[in-house]
Motif scaffolding. Structure first.
Motif, short mmCIF file in Angstrom:
data_model
loop_
_atom_site.label_atom_id
_atom_site.label_comp_id
_atom_site.label_asym_id
_atom_site.label_seq_id
_atom_site.Cartn_x
_atom_site.Cartn_y
_atom_site.Cartn_z
N TYR A 122 0.51 -1.22 -0.08
CA TYR A 122 -0.19 0.15 -0.15
C TYR A 122 0.63 1.04 -0.14
O TYR A 122 2.04 1.28 0.57
CB TYR A 122 -0.53 -0.02 1.17
N LEU A 123 0.15 2.02 0.05
CA LEU A 123 1.09 3.56 -0.41
C LEU A 123 1.13 4.53 0.85
O LEU A 123 -0.07 4.56 1.76
CB LEU A 123 0.35 4.61 -1.73
N ILE A 124 2.59 4.67 0.98
CA ILE A 124 2.68 5.65 2.45
C ILE A 124 2.74 7.44 1.80
O ILE A 124 3.62 7.16 1.10
CB ILE A 124 3.51 4.74 3.26
N PRO A 125 2.79 7.56 2.88
CA PRO A 125 3.94 9.48 2.70
C PRO A 125 4.56 9.31 2.57
O PRO A 125 5.57 8.73 2.24
CB PRO A 125 2.92 10.10 4.59
N GLY A 126 4.98 10.49 1.27
CA GLY A 126 6.13 10.32 0.93
C GLY A 126 5.89 9.90 -1.04
O GLY A 126 7.10 9.31 -1.58
N GLY A 127 4.94 8.88 -1.29
CA GLY A 127 4.85 7.73 -2.36
C GLY A 127 5.76 6.42 -2.81
O GLY A 127 6.12 5.78 -3.60
N ASP A 128 6.19 6.16 -1.50
CA ASP A 128 6.54 5.19 -1.63
C ASP A 128 5.48 4.01 -1.28
O ASP A 128 4.24 3.98 -0.87
CB ASP A 128 7.59 4.71 -0.10
N ILE A 129 5.95 2.55 -1.37
CA ILE A 129 5.20 1.45 -0.85
C ILE A 129 5.77 0.37 0.07
O ILE A 129 6.88 0.58 0.43
CB ILE A 129 4.85 0.26 -2.45
N GLN A 130 4.59 0.74 1.00
CA GLN A 130 5.00 -0.21 2.51
C GLN A 130 4.49 -1.81 2.07
O GLN A 130 3.15 -2.12 1.29
CB GLN A 130 4.28 -0.03 3.45
N ARG A 131 5.81 -2.35 1.89
CA ARG A 131 5.00 -4.17 1.94
C ARG A 131 5.11 -5.11 2.86
O ARG A 131 6.21 -4.52 4.06
CB ARG A 131 6.13 -4.51 0.92
N VAL A 132 4.23 -5.51 3.51
CA VAL A 132 3.75 -6.18 4.46
C VAL A 132 3.57 -7.77 4.71
O VAL A 132 3.10 -8.08 3.77
CB VAL A 132 2.52 -5.69 5.77
N VAL A 133 4.53 -8.74 5.21
CA VAL A 133 3.85 -10.22 4.71
C VAL A 133 3.56 -10.91 5.82
O VAL A 133 4.16 -10.63 6.98
CB VAL A 133 5.54 -10.37 4.23
N LEU A 134 2.94 -11.53 6.12
CA LEU A 134 1.77 -12.07 7.28
C LEU A 134 1.73 -13.85 7.28
O LEU A 134 1.45 -13.98 6.53
CB LEU A 134 0.67 -11.67 7.00
N ASP A 135 1.95 -13.68 8.13
CA ASP A 135 2.00 -15.59 7.74
C ASP A 135 0.98 -15.99 7.64
O ASP A 135 -0.40 -14.94 8.55
CB ASP A 135 2.54 -16.13 9.39
#
Length: 152
Positions: A122-135
């Motif tokens: 998902y997009l985060i402030p600043g225009g980068d992407i947050q990548r989260v990996v969940l079990d």
């Protein structure tokens, strides 16, 4: 304006001639149907708007006979409903309904080192992407990192 939208695309994966996507503006999920060129359904099921298959998918032969059912949630103890709650709790905006263009939160099922996982981007402030990996079984955060947004 109604809550539902249906879109047909010319789509040619392995024998299917077109795809019909049905969206409800109040849902995180949409329905996909792929058709043989004779008009019978080849397969149908549900997906997160920007991601992976959810629930049971149905497969048919060219005469319209159901030949297979696949539970795409098998091996995922951390259910799609729990994933939605995780996103709500962590203020990750999930898209509902149809979106014509732009980057929206993506939710995908993947296999990482032989383990079933959920990957959320998902997009985060600043225009980068947050990548989260969940079990995929427990929902435990296995990885969380910022990655640069690259426009295609």
């Amino acid at each position: 304006m109604g809550d539902d939208l249906s879109i047909q695309d010319n789509f040619q994966p392995s024998g299917a001639i077109y795809r019909e996507r049905s969206f409800n503006r109040n849902s995180f999920l949409h329905t996909n149907k792929f058709f043989y060129d004779n008009g019978y359904i080849k397969k149908k099921g549900r997906l997160f708007n920007e991601g992976s298959s959810i629930g049971v998918w149905y497969y048919f032969d060219e005469s319209g006979k159901l030949v297979k059912e696949e539970n795409t949630d098998e091996g995922y103890g951390f259910t799609p409903e729990k994933l939605v709650r995780y996103c709500e709790k962590n203020k990750i905006e999930l898209p509902k309904g149809y979106h014509e263009s732009g980057f929206y939160t993506q939710v995908r099922k993947e296999t990482l080192n032989g383990k079933k996982v959920w990957v959320i981007k998902y997009l985060i402030p600043g225009g980068d992407i947050q990548r989260v990996v969940l079990d995929g079984q427990t929902g435990k955060e296995l990885e969380k990192k910022k990655v640069p947004f690259v426009s295609s």
